[in-house]
Design an enzyme around this catalytic site. Structure first.
Site, PDB file in Angstrom:
ATOM      1  N   HIS A  60       0.833  -1.205   0.000  1.00 59.01           N
ATOM      2  CA  HIS A  60       0.000   0.000   0.000  1.00 59.01           C
ATOM      3  C   HIS A  60       0.867   1.254   0.000  1.00 59.01           C
ATOM      4  O   HIS A  60       0.608   2.203  -0.742  1.00 59.01           O
ATOM      5  CB  HIS A  60      -0.890   0.024   1.255  1.00 59.01           C
ATOM      6  CG  HIS A  60      -1.912  -1.067   1.316  1.00 59.01           C
ATOM      7  ND1 HIS A  60      -2.119  -1.825   2.440  1.00 59.01           N
ATOM      8  CD2 HIS A  60      -2.786  -1.541   0.398  1.00 59.01           C
ATOM      9  CE1 HIS A  60      -3.084  -2.706   2.219  1.00 59.01           C
ATOM     10  NE2 HIS A  60      -3.500  -2.561   0.975  1.00 59.01           N
ATOM     11  N   LYS A 116     -19.084  -5.637   9.978  1.00 53.53           N
ATOM     12  CA  LYS A 116     -17.915  -6.501   9.784  1.00 53.53           C
ATOM     13  C   LYS A 116     -17.001  -6.443  11.000  1.00 53.53           C
ATOM     14  O   LYS A 116     -17.008  -5.471  11.748  1.00 53.53           O
ATOM     15  CB  LYS A 116     -17.105  -6.030   8.571  1.00 53.53           C
ATOM     16  CG  LYS A 116     -17.639  -6.534   7.248  1.00 53.53           C
ATOM     17  CD  LYS A 116     -16.577  -6.355   6.163  1.00 53.53           C
ATOM     18  CE  LYS A 116     -17.178  -6.584   4.772  1.00 53.53           C
ATOM     19  NZ  LYS A 116     -16.356  -5.959   3.728  1.00 53.53           N
ATOM     20  N   ARG A 128      -2.451  -6.413  -7.705  1.00 50.98           N
ATOM     21  CA  ARG A 128      -1.395  -7.384  -7.510  1.00 50.98           C
ATOM     22  C   ARG A 128      -1.498  -8.565  -8.476  1.00 50.98           C
ATOM     23  O   ARG A 128      -0.533  -8.939  -9.107  1.00 50.98           O
ATOM     24  CB  ARG A 128      -1.419  -7.915  -6.075  1.00 50.98           C
ATOM     25  CG  ARG A 128      -1.219  -6.814  -5.020  1.00 50.98           C
ATOM     26  CD  ARG A 128      -1.202  -7.390  -3.626  1.00 50.98           C
ATOM     27  NE  ARG A 128      -2.278  -8.351  -3.458  1.00 50.98           N
ATOM     28  CZ  ARG A 128      -2.145  -9.669  -3.410  1.00 50.98           C
ATOM     29  NH1 ARG A 128      -0.950 -10.201  -3.460  1.00 50.98           N
ATOM     30  NH2 ARG A 128      -3.187 -10.448  -3.288  1.00 50.98           N
ATOM     31  N   SER A 140      -3.076  -8.027   2.912  1.00 47.38           N
ATOM     32  CA  SER A 140      -3.410  -7.795   4.323  1.00 47.38           C
ATOM     33  C   SER A 140      -3.865  -9.072   5.009  1.00 47.38           C
ATOM     34  O   SER A 140      -3.592  -9.277   6.196  1.00 47.38           O
ATOM     35  CB  SER A 140      -4.513  -6.740   4.432  1.00 47.38           C
ATOM     36  OG  SER A 140      -4.032  -5.483   4.024  1.00 47.38           O
TER      37      SER A 140
END
Lengths: 159, 159, 159, 159, 159, 159
Positions: free
Chosen positions: B18, B42, B91, B128
């Site tokens: 990032h 969440k 990515r 992540s």
């Protein structure tokens, strides 16, 4: 020096595809440790002890294969067992991308390499998530699960 | 006219990948707002205030980068901030398909374009989810997280 | 400082997808050089001078867009023109993998970054190879090629 | 029993990615035969004898690696050399799909398994086609080709 | 003999992409049963009765399309309805891999074939998950949901 | 009204995978025209008349399947034969991306839809290019080519 690999996964359940990869892996490694992972915060269809018991029954004929459970990082478990390879099967391009990230991070952290075999064509569509769905609905999953394990599943409380 | 982009994500946690994308984005935009999303339904590993605090500390040297949290639609937040671009890193091919759907829908709804930079080769495996897994197991994630953030994580209650 | 990007390709022919990417790129860059590549050992449907002429006609209304031909490495051409970005459109996951390798190598060689925009949904299936095939068979390619270029193609000897 | 693998390819030219895979393969196999393929009807940038010579020079320090050329089917060549594995590196999801088809057909024809290692992140963008393009344009490819081979290429007539 | 297909999904919600596939499917099949799946252990944005009601309203003009809910295995439901095909739309390469595994397992279990149509280019980015996110944030999703259904959603308690 | 589909390809050679798709297609269509394409500027392993002859021999038992050669655009040929569908098999995610572009352009040009079936798992690795390579090297391709065609190939001058 003995060549040891771990074959990590949640194996919920262990399929004919997994079995095929492990047996072919015996041509590369002297000893393969099937490493049944679990995570206290996740829910599984079969509990970790059942998963371990099923796989041990399937490979009772093969002394070079052992089965263990683990909760730490895969590379940490591999180091504890003196394994210098992680054996994995790959089925699809989507699997590949996921496996590549994990394998490259594992190697960066520990120097331990991942070795990939491809599932055979007829096992390519078989994954644990689809098989689990068949089991939940009491469908016939006999062609997707090794015989001994399938019999144990049919006999288990969970089914 | 000032060129403003938002860089949205959950950043749970913010990785070296990032950071690399944001710094390279400064060649394209005059100002980049790192937009830390959260969703009441969440669960996250780090709460939204910690994630914001970590990123601010990392970029305290760069006045053109600011950090904000948001809960509305990404395109709504972008409009509120007069941003006419959404900056994203990609990515893998799997990422790409997901990003494409989001970006095309965002553009259909608002006219706001997404601009993509590619992660550098050495950051490609870092995501992540994998980094979070290392942190959970108290593994060494120092090569995957920017230095200042990693120190803050080690000092935090959550670790 | 002026922000200059090159938009490289063989453009055999230039499609509505290419046009869309270039026009949207003008929001990011002050000047875009459409760089028409050719390779003495390859065969093309339209020769490089025609390809350049077609594109110039299409953008005669836009002074910030220029068209040039080049034969050297893309990053060398970019450096000669003081461009610090390479603009590219991506259509599919397969495109992405190819573009990623090129872009990462370009950056390793020169420090020049590639910036990607996504084709709009309706342009996603349009690629030069399919359009060329329609032209070869005298099919109606009018919805896949910008108007001015399509008229020039219909008028050209090659058609 | 000695474990022998072949590592087949056209290696036009051999890259740092290829070298990395072969060296890591030595942990799995006792002997690796780098099998340089050629096809009378194809054209190559370097002829097959040069490609063989370059690779031999690079591995002159490693007696467990040998280099041979072959023109027959890969599985036939493997059988002639008593190899029971084919070693391959995979870089991308697109590579994977292609490799899977070849590997599964090879196994159906001969029972010989393919074993895959992943390129390291920094080698992922490096493929022979891109490197060849740099060489053709007299660009600096030194970071993509092993040192000894690169020197031989610079000294060769072809460059 | 009448050709019957089921079109299974959770349709949470039914999108313009779904509608397009079903209508085009009527050229292949005499009757299409839209099979709204639900799973007691999952949570949905719209409950199964609402999802069924929305879709019925949208197709009230088309007697060859019926809507049913089901909880058993998709192939079991198909057999109960004498359907010998499962109709599916595919949007992306990632979808394809998932659909392939499901379709191949379904065929191995039941002999029932899956028939795929591609979404049109403009519908390719539209998926239920993205649309649901827009609805949750009270964004304008009118271009992604068929008109009659969208009106019913706006009028529903859930919105 | 009779449902007619064309099944286009170069079929160089026709494989067991192609045969499987066509036979399953007969459940969807009343008549299937296998359309053998050729292009004067391309070179093929088998000439177009041989390819047509091989396929006709294989399907001599099935009156609903006919074989024709064509050189115009696929959609033009379909229209000439009153076919309102194009039947295609898909094997892999890479195939899918290519097929999607062609199918969407075909539909934009003519309104003719493409209908996709998936190859069965055991046929997934089989493609004409790999099979051709086996034939060139006089390898045993009997498991990849339908029996009648394989016998004709062995008897042909070209083999």
């Amino acid at each position: 020096m003995e060549k040891i690999a771990i074959f990590p996964g949640s194996f919920d359940p262990f399929t004919v595809g997994h079995e095929n990869i492990v047996r072919r892996g015996l041509k590369l490694f002297d000893k393969i440790i099937i490493a049944v992972g679990y995570n206290a915060t996740k829910s599984y269809y079969f509990n970790v002890e059942d998963r371990k018991r099923f796989i041990e029954a399937q490979f009772s004929d093969e002394s070079r294969i052992t089965v263990e459970t683990y909760t730490n990082l895969t590379v940490e478990f591999a180091k504890e067992r003196n394994a210098d390879s992680i054996l994995r099967g790959i089925r699809t391009a989507a699997d590949f991308e996921y496996e590549r990230a994990i394998a490259q991070v594992n190697r960066l952290m520990s120097g331990i390499d991942s070795v990939f075999l491809l599932t055979t064509p007829e096992h390519t569509p078989v994954n644990s998530s689809i098989v689990r769905d068949i089991l939940k609905h009491k469908g016939d999953a006999s062609q997707f699960i090794p015989d001994i394990i399938y019999q144990l599943i049919l006999d288990s409380d969970n089914y």
